[in-house]
Design an enzyme around this catalytic site. Structure first.
Site, PDB file in Angstrom:
ATOM      1  N   HIS A 180      -3.343   6.869   1.509  1.00 45.74           N
ATOM      2  CA  HIS A 180      -3.904   5.904   1.433  1.00 45.74           C
ATOM      3  C   HIS A 180      -5.126   5.566   1.969  1.00 45.74           C
ATOM      4  O   HIS A 180      -5.218   5.918   3.350  1.00 45.74           O
ATOM      5  CB  HIS A 180      -2.796   4.621   1.904  1.00 45.74           C
ATOM      6  CG  HIS A 180      -3.619   3.272   1.602  1.00 45.74           C
ATOM      7  ND1 HIS A 180      -4.134   2.580   0.643  1.00 45.74           N
ATOM      8  CD2 HIS A 180      -3.825   2.696   2.820  1.00 45.74           C
ATOM      9  CE1 HIS A 180      -4.202   1.260   1.046  1.00 45.74           C
ATOM     10  NE2 HIS A 180      -4.188   1.204   1.821  1.00 45.74           N
TER      11      HIS A 180
ATOM     12  N   CYS B 155       0.436  -1.298  -0.366  1.00 42.43           N
ATOM     13  CA  CYS B 155       0.003   0.005  -0.457  1.00 42.43           C
ATOM     14  C   CYS B 155       1.342   1.422  -0.314  1.00 42.43           C
ATOM     15  O   CYS B 155      -0.136   2.222  -0.203  1.00 42.43           O
ATOM     16  CB  CYS B 155      -1.017  -0.127   0.990  1.00 42.43           C
ATOM     17  SG  CYS B 155      -2.081  -1.550   1.255  1.00 42.43           S
TER      18      CYS B 155
ATOM     19  N   ASN C 298     -10.126  -0.789  -0.787  1.00 42.66           N
ATOM     20  CA  ASN C 298      -8.846  -0.387  -0.426  1.00 42.66           C
ATOM     21  C   ASN C 298      -7.611  -1.196  -1.625  1.00 42.66           C
ATOM     22  O   ASN C 298      -7.888  -2.134  -1.823  1.00 42.66           O
ATOM     23  CB  ASN C 298      -8.197  -0.977   0.723  1.00 42.66           C
ATOM     24  CG  ASN C 298      -6.674  -1.287   0.700  1.00 42.66           C
ATOM     25  OD1 ASN C 298      -6.207  -0.919   0.194  1.00 42.66           O
ATOM     26  ND2 ASN C 298      -6.604  -1.266   2.469  1.00 42.66           N
TER      27      ASN C 298
END
Length: 321
Positions: A248, A111, A278
């Site tokens: 993020h 990520c 996500n």
């Protein structure tokens, strides 16, 4: 000398999967997912690949910048979910978009991958090796998810975002910081192909994303404010000087916790996770593209980008847009 973003693009799979559809597969509900994550829907591949999504996003970034693929010198693809071990996704993107003069390779920092790739591009430009780079974050996480595990299958989506960066003398990337803590790496993990040779017989177990949600939440809420403050200090700025914090898109509660620790109103933390979930390395560039197309991001603004996730790794940077 630094780098400036001159073009942005994104690409999402056509299939949109709602919380109600997931509730038909595992014991959960739309209300339960919304309350704990802020996610309402996500896009899921029905054939799109890491390379195809990244290529589409890169072409849109080039079009937005008014640049040609044949002029690109470096292609970096941040991903933790490639379809092939060889060739790398970046080389597949190079072929798909016709960037015949570029050198291409992948980066896996999960990520935080897009930020690590952005910092890598800066290093190449700062060293005088290249003057521009295409940077994509692209993931097809739906193939890594155990769709019977409600703790993880509700979180992730597929997609890609990309930016074209060029050398600049003023503004652009002002500062950055990045960290990793491998001691806690396996609180968020996903196995790969098992060892198999004449001396070892594999167990042939399916490998899916495994996550200790509490540990990841604690890491993000504690470490990211420190990482952002570190990057701001390098740029001689404070949180009050920042127009937008583009983080993020992991979990609404995480972002709210980070904002609280920084003492910044949540209105300066734009989110799109309710619509895309996500998307790991794709999250930041996908959100950047959305904000840019809506006119929310404008030239001259000070923007903080921050990514965090498996590794455990995290990073932040300060950009004059």
């Amino acid at each position: 000398m630094s780098i400036r973003i001159v073009g942005i693009g994104s690409a999402l799979p056509e299939k949109k999967m709602t919380n109600n559809e997931i509730a038909e597969m595992v014991e959960t509900s739309d209300e339960w997912i919304r309350e704990r994550t802020g996610i309402v829907s996500r896009h899921v591949s029905t054939g799109e690949t890491v390379a195809s999504l990244a290529a589409d996003a890169c072409l849109r970034a080039l079009e937005q910048a008014g640049k040609r693929a044949e002029d690109v010198e470096l292609i970096l693809v941040a991903t933790c979910s490639p379809e092939e071990a060889l060739p790398c996704g970046a080389c597949q993107v190079q072929e798909k978009i016709g960037a015949s003069k570029a050198v291409a390779f992948d980066i896996n920092a999960a990520c935080a991958g897009f930020l690590f790739a952005l910092h890598t591009a800066w290093a190449y430009v700062e060293a005088g090796i290249y003057e521009n780079a295409l940077i994509a974050g692209s993931e097809v996480l739906s193939k890594l998810v155990d769709w019977s595990d409600r703790g993880t299958c509700i979180l992730f989506g597929d997609g890609a975002g990309a930016v074209l960066v060029e050398k600049c003398d003023t503004g652009g990337l002002m500062s950055f910081t990045q960290h990793s803590d491998g001691r806690k790496g396996f609180v968020l993990s996903c196995g790969n192909r098992q060892l198999s040779n004449p001396f070892v017989r594999p167990m042939h177990e399916e490998k899916y994303v495994q996550m200790d949600g509490r540990e990841v939440f604690s890491f993000a809420v504690k470490q990211i404010p420190l990482t952002i403050e570190e990057a701001l200090k390098k740029a001689n700025l404070t949180p009050e000087n920042v127009d937008l914090f583009v983080l993020h898109q992991a979990n609404k509660r995480i972002i709210e916790g980070i904002a609280k620790r920084l003492g910044v109103d949540i209105s300066r933390f734009p989110m799109n996770l309710e619509r895309v979930g996500n998307t790991s390395s794709a999250a930041i560039p996908v959100l950047l593209d959305e904000l840019h197309r809506k006119g929310i991001i404008r030239r001259g603004q000070t923007i903080v980008l921050s990514g965090f996730g498996a590794g455990l790794s995290c990073g932040a940077c300060v950009i004059e847009w």
